[in-house]
Design an enzyme around this catalytic site. Structure first.
Site, mmCIF file in Angstrom:
data_model
loop_
_atom_site.group_PDB
_atom_site.id
_atom_site.type_symbol
_atom_site.label_atom_id
_atom_site.label_comp_id
_atom_site.label_asym_id
_atom_site.label_seq_id
_atom_site.Cartn_x
_atom_site.Cartn_y
_atom_site.Cartn_z
ATOM 1 N N SER A 1 11.672 67.130 34.929
ATOM 2 C CA SER A 1 10.340 67.291 35.538
ATOM 3 C C SER A 1 9.786 65.930 35.941
ATOM 4 C CB SER A 1 9.369 67.924 34.541
ATOM 5 O OG SER A 1 9.922 69.073 33.953
ATOM 6 N N TYR B 1 16.905 73.434 28.432
ATOM 7 C CA TYR B 1 15.596 72.808 28.635
ATOM 8 C C TYR B 1 14.540 73.912 28.604
ATOM 9 C CZ TYR B 1 11.897 70.096 31.086
ATOM 10 O OH TYR B 1 10.723 69.467 31.451
ATOM 11 N N LYS C 1 16.183 70.937 24.487
ATOM 12 C CA LYS C 1 15.005 70.074 24.665
ATOM 13 C C LYS C 1 13.822 71.006 24.517
ATOM 14 C CE LYS C 1 12.850 67.638 28.654
ATOM 15 N NZ LYS C 1 11.581 67.324 28.060
ATOM 16 N N THR D 1 10.211 71.665 24.492
ATOM 17 C CA THR D 1 8.918 71.149 24.941
ATOM 18 C C THR D 1 7.866 72.243 24.786
ATOM 19 O OG1 THR D 1 10.106 69.758 26.520
ATOM 20 C CG2 THR D 1 7.730 69.914 26.796
ATOM 21 N N GLU E 1 3.414 63.330 22.566
ATOM 22 C CA GLU E 1 2.232 63.249 21.706
ATOM 23 C C GLU E 1 2.471 63.938 20.353
ATOM 24 O OE1 GLU E 1 2.754 64.367 24.680
ATOM 25 O OE2 GLU E 1 1.258 65.765 25.402
ATOM 26 N N SER F 1 8.550 61.628 29.084
ATOM 27 C CA SER F 1 8.136 60.867 30.265
ATOM 28 C C SER F 1 7.482 59.534 29.903
ATOM 29 C CB SER F 1 7.142 61.685 31.096
ATOM 30 O OG SER F 1 5.952 61.913 30.354
#
Ligand code: MN9
Length: 288
Positions: A44, A133, A161, A163, A188, A204
């Site tokens: 992304s 992902y 991954k 997320t 975070e 990122s």
């Protein structure tokens, strides 16, 4: 394949073309300054869903050529066009990428059988390892523990991954699949995920905050939670400011303050207004 992987930015010029020199500089910065363990290419953060097949291949080539074997490389090849996904998976594998990764197919509401078929089709056609992902907030696709388990039954699927802010599912996955690689996807939440014993993280903000991220991960592994918490606090101050100012554009501006020709984002992502460019410089001064 463990450790901190940068979800690599790509430098584009005003016409939306890949800026090869800039991309090479981003790679170098990540390897030499941030000292991350690996790069996650065409995710992304690389604006993958905004570029052509040819550009994706060009980026895979440039990154491999610049990084050589200095760090691990993961190629994100997921696409709604399954032929493109297969083609890119083969291309990156031939280049020597250590693993491929594919986002869950999105937009159409695919059922799990279709999602499973997508991964199996890619893997039948490529001799490489796959990292799923999963990013439900952007794809709308959530999978449960059993469904991850079904994908993990394929030996070539070596990890995910992850997320998502779902720490219940993350803990269950970790417990159920100790041999699969789990990468935390939200920078975070790196410390919280590290406490649950993830194998690494892909993010990122590591483009500009890789050093701190590495420290957080290592401190957590050593059980030095107090110190890790302090670094996650500073990291989250930084991430909060970046998100508030425009995620990818601001990371690029911060890289520019470090002498990296990070270029601009592809349309329809907008350019930063002048006051936000100035704020990005202030963020860089404060945190780098
Ligand atoms: O690759 C990234 N996800 C996206 C993972 O960019 C969609 C994250 O690193 C986030 O950008 C980051 C900020 O929320 O955690």
């Amino acid at each position: 394949m463990k450790g901190i992987f940068t979800a690599l930015m790509c430098s584009f010029d005003e016409n939306g073309r890949v800026n090869e020199k800039g991309l090479r500089e981003i790679v170098r910065y990540n390897i030499e300054i941030s000292k991350v363990d690996g790069l996650y290419v065409n995710g992304s953060t690389g604006e993958n869903f905004l570029i052509s097949t040819e550009q994706k291949k060009q980026i895979f080539e440039i990154v491999k050529d610049e990084a050589k074997d200095q760090v691990k490389l993961i190629a994100q090849v997921g696409s709604l066009n399954i032929d493109e996904a297969v083609e890119l998976a083969q291309f990156a594998t031939d280049l020597g990428y250590d693993a491929i990764s594919a986002v869950t197919p999105f937009y159409y509401k695919f059922d799990f059988q279709e999602i499973k078929d997508y991964y199996y089709t890619i893997l039948e056609n490529v001799n490489n390892k796959m990292i799923i992902y999963s990013i439900p907030a952007l794809t709308g696709v959530s999978m449960n523990l059993e469904q991850f388990g079904e994908l993990f039954e394929n030996e070539k699927v070596i990890g995910v991954k992850f997320t998502a802010p779902d720490f219940f599912l993350l803990e269950r996955l970790r417990h159920a699949y100790p041999d699969k690689l789990i990468y935390s996807g939200f920078d975070e939440m790196l410390l919280s995920a590290s406490v649950l014993n993830v194998d690494g993280a892909i993010g990122s903000t590591f483009n500009v905050n890789g050093e701190r991220a590495k420290q957080i991960f290592e401190l957590a592994q050593n059980g030095q939670i107090e110190e890790a918490r302090e670094l996650q606090k500073v990291t989250n101050d930084l991430i909060g400011e970046i998100l508030d100012n425009g995620l990818y554009q601001t990371i690029k501006e911060i890289l520019k303050t470090q002498g990296v020709d990070a270029g601009v984002c592809r349309k329809p992502m907008k350019a930063l207004e002048e006051d936000k460019v100035q704020r990005a410089k202030m963020i860089a001064e404060k945190y780098l």
